[in-house]
Write a protein that holds these residues in place. Structure first.
Motif, short mmCIF file in Angstrom:
data_model
loop_
_atom_site.label_atom_id
_atom_site.label_comp_id
_atom_site.label_asym_id
_atom_site.label_seq_id
_atom_site.Cartn_x
_atom_site.Cartn_y
_atom_site.Cartn_z
N LEU A 381 55.95 88.07 74.91
CA LEU A 381 57.12 88.94 75.03
C LEU A 381 57.27 89.92 73.86
O LEU A 381 57.55 91.10 74.09
CB LEU A 381 58.39 88.10 75.19
CG LEU A 381 58.73 87.65 76.61
CD1 LEU A 381 59.90 86.69 76.60
CD2 LEU A 381 59.05 88.85 77.49
N PRO A 382 57.10 89.50 72.59
CA PRO A 382 57.21 90.48 71.50
C PRO A 382 56.22 91.62 71.62
O PRO A 382 56.55 92.79 71.36
CB PRO A 382 56.96 89.63 70.25
CG PRO A 382 57.36 88.25 70.63
CD PRO A 382 56.96 88.12 72.08
N TRP A 383 54.98 91.31 72.01
CA TRP A 383 53.97 92.39 72.15
C TRP A 383 54.38 93.37 73.24
O TRP A 383 54.32 94.59 73.04
CB TRP A 383 52.61 91.78 72.44
CG TRP A 383 51.59 92.83 72.82
CD1 TRP A 383 51.18 93.86 72.06
CD2 TRP A 383 50.90 92.93 74.07
NE1 TRP A 383 50.26 94.63 72.74
CE2 TRP A 383 50.06 94.07 73.98
CE3 TRP A 383 50.88 92.17 75.23
CZ2 TRP A 383 49.25 94.47 75.03
CZ3 TRP A 383 50.05 92.56 76.27
CH2 TRP A 383 49.25 93.69 76.16
N VAL A 384 54.77 92.84 74.40
CA VAL A 384 55.18 93.71 75.50
C VAL A 384 56.41 94.53 75.12
O VAL A 384 56.48 95.74 75.38
CB VAL A 384 55.44 92.88 76.77
CG1 VAL A 384 56.04 93.76 77.87
CG2 VAL A 384 54.15 92.23 77.26
N TYR A 385 57.36 93.89 74.46
CA TYR A 385 58.61 94.59 74.11
C TYR A 385 58.35 95.74 73.15
O TYR A 385 58.81 96.87 73.38
CB TYR A 385 59.60 93.60 73.48
CG TYR A 385 60.91 94.25 73.10
CD1 TYR A 385 61.92 94.43 74.04
CD2 TYR A 385 61.13 94.71 71.81
CE1 TYR A 385 63.12 95.05 73.70
CE2 TYR A 385 62.32 95.31 71.45
CZ TYR A 385 63.31 95.48 72.40
OH TYR A 385 64.48 96.10 72.05
N TRP A 386 57.63 95.49 72.06
CA TRP A 386 57.39 96.56 71.09
C TRP A 386 56.49 97.65 71.66
O TRP A 386 56.62 98.83 71.30
CB TRP A 386 56.79 96.00 69.81
CG TRP A 386 57.76 95.16 69.02
CD1 TRP A 386 57.62 93.87 68.64
CD2 TRP A 386 59.04 95.58 68.51
NE1 TRP A 386 58.72 93.44 67.94
CE2 TRP A 386 59.61 94.48 67.83
CE3 TRP A 386 59.75 96.78 68.55
CZ2 TRP A 386 60.85 94.54 67.22
CZ3 TRP A 386 61.00 96.84 67.95
CH2 TRP A 386 61.54 95.74 67.29
N SER A 387 55.57 97.28 72.55
CA SER A 387 54.74 98.30 73.21
C SER A 387 55.60 99.23 74.06
O SER A 387 55.40 100.46 74.05
CB SER A 387 53.68 97.63 74.08
OG SER A 387 52.80 96.84 73.31
#
Length: 524
Positions: A381-387
């Motif tokens: 989730l953090p990777w998808v969110y910041w992307s």
């Protein structure tokens, strides 16, 4: 014109043209109509057959395409863009279709009215399919835009679907609730949070009406936080620059040594004041940027889930910088703005908590594997969110910051042992799941503001809305307007495709009006 009548008319026209050298009586006998009717048909053929493309308009394929053309112009330009019937009429006449179709302003107004009625029927026909999905849960944004009367707009922020868009005499809680109940009570909707500008009626609508968390709009909050200090900085900059220009002008004209020394001292003082203002402005902008970058569900440095204590800790330094600037820039107004913002932080944190709990509940329904749940929540989730944040923002410095956070989260993703153990199909599934749920975290009501801007343009062009025209615009927004991926708001919210509104209307709106000759044209 009904198809059977049009076909009969085409059959008679073909017969008349093939027997153009015969007498009226012979043609009447061959076609089975009277001599006077043959004469009128000859006149009609002469009037319509004026241009090289006229024969195409008279064919079956040409008539079908002409129907699509005229209704397409009415639908896309007349209804969706608000172009007047006179302009549409002039455009269609320039295409030489007025000899085959009635395209006067009055005829087009009637076509537009018929099209609106069919569009309203379209929504009623789709109502049965517009039910909450099994996953449940929505996040909404609410705001008002003001013309003659306020227009209340309530939108599901993740999908962009408009639930309420209506003109009302006031914007009280009772008025809002009466509008919301029209759809809220009909389905098993569950609202997780409502994003608003903090108006008392909207806060009450969230807490008492929808039974959800009220989330302050970050755009409005940051704007209110920075306005007093920013305005004071701008004013002092203008004063110092004016003093510099005057001092430099006097220095250029001065001849006495004592006067020159005094003016040089004053100019140095103004230059130092300007430098101090520049330094304070950098501090001010950096503080606002840090505040904006902190108000996210994940931290920028560690990409971990952010709780209320973390939020307050990360905001302490930038808010202290603003407190230090407040006595010099903005004074009481700046103090009040910072106090108001700090008072909203609990609500902001509740919004983040509400989304996190929402995600956890949805994840529990997807899998009971604690290792996989932890991987999705803390790694994917953090990777998808910041992307997604990096893709959305247009400011270079923010984009760079979010890209770096996405890069760090990406490294953690591929360093995690479970990432390499999952097959490609499973990874694709969970990435899509994460994208959907990151879309459900909304910290601003910018989509509602954008809708208000569209309504403002339409209101200026059309000088007001009727209840029917505003309802039609809402339907088209929900079922016709598409994002870059080709999906409509209704499709994103309800998880299924819907018929194209224009094609649906085209099948049911009826036939085109016949052209008429004016009295002036006949006398000529």
């Amino acid at each position: 014109m009904p198809s059977n009548i049009r076909e009969r008319r085409q059959e008679i026209a073909d017969c008349i043209q093939t027997r153009s050298t015969q007498t009226l009586s012979a043609i009447a006998s061959a076609t089975g109509i009277s001599r006077s009717s043959v004469h009128r048909h000859r006149q009609a053929i002469a009037r319509s057959d004026q241009y090289p493309e006229s024969s195409f308009w008279e064919s079956a394929a040409g008539h079908q395409w002409l129907t699509r053309l005229v209704f397409g112009v009415v639908y896309h330009f007349g209804i969706k863009q608000g172009l007047g019937a006179e302009s549409l009429s002039s455009f269609l006449q320039s295409l030489h279709v007025d000899t085959h179709v009635g395209v006067s302003a009055s005829s087009l107004r009637q076509l537009k009215a018929r099209a609106r009625e069919v569009i309203l029927e379209y929504e009623r026909a789709q109502a049965e399919q517009c039910q909450p999905s099994a996953a449940g849960g929505i996040c909404v944004g609410a705001d008002e835009t003001f013309f003659d009367l306020p227009i209340l707009v309530l939108m599901e922020l993740a999908s962009g679907f408009i639930f309420v868009e209506t003109e009302a005499e006031n914007r009280t809680y009772d008025t809002w609730m009466a509008q919301v109940q029209q759809w809220w009570s009909k389905g098993a909707w569950q609202c997780q949070y409502l994003v608003s500008d903090g108006a008392k009626a909207l806060v009450k609508l969230a807490v008492s009406g929808l039974g959800c968390v009220n989330v302050p709009d970050v755009f409005h909050s940051l704007r209110a936080l920075g306005r007093p200090i920013g305005r004071a900085l701008g004013q002092q900059f203008a004063v110092v620059k004016q003093q510099q220009r005057q001092c430099q002008k006097q220095l250029n004209q001065a001849r006495e040594a004592d006067t020159i020394a005094v003016l040089e001292s004053q100019l140095a003082h103004h230059t130092a004041a300007q430098q101090q203002l520049c330094n304070d402005e950098k501090t001010y902008l950096s503080a606002l940027q840090q505040v904006s970058q902190t108000l996210h569900p994940f931290t920028l440095d560690s990409q971990s889930w952010q709780c209320q204590a973390d939020l307050l800790t990360h905001l302490a330094a930038p808010l202290q910088d603003l407190w230090n600037l407040a006595p010099t820039y903005g004074a009481q107004k700046a103090h009040k703005a910072i106090d108001t913002f700090e008072a909203q932080l609990n609500d902001v944190a509740q919004g983040i908590d509400a989304w996190q709990q929402w995600v956890c509940l949805a994840l529990d329904k997807q899998t009971q594997d604690p290792r996989l749940q932890d991987w999705v929540k803390t790694i994917l989730l953090p990777w998808v969110y910041w992307s997604k944040q990096a893709d959305k923002t247009r400011k270079p410095h923010l984009k760079q910051t979010y890209q770096q956070a996405a890069s760090d989260a990406f490294d953690k993703l591929f360093e995690h042992p479970l990432t390499l153990q999952l097959d490609e199909h499973t990874q694709i599934y969970w990435r899509a799941w994460a994208h959907d749920w990151c879309d459900k975290y909304q910290r601003t009501s910018s989509a509602v503001e954008g809708r208000n801007g569209y309504l403002a343009q339409r209101h200026q062009a059309r000088r007001g809305f009727s209840q029917q025209s505003l309802k039609v615009l809402t339907i088209l927004h929900n079922f016709d307007l598409k994002r870059a991926d080709g999906t409509t708001a209704a499709q994103r919210l309800f998880g299924q495709p819907f018929p194209d509104p224009f094609e649906w209307m085209l099948e049911r709106v009826g036939d085109l009006p016949m052209p008429r000759r004016s009295t002036k044209a006949q006398s000529a």
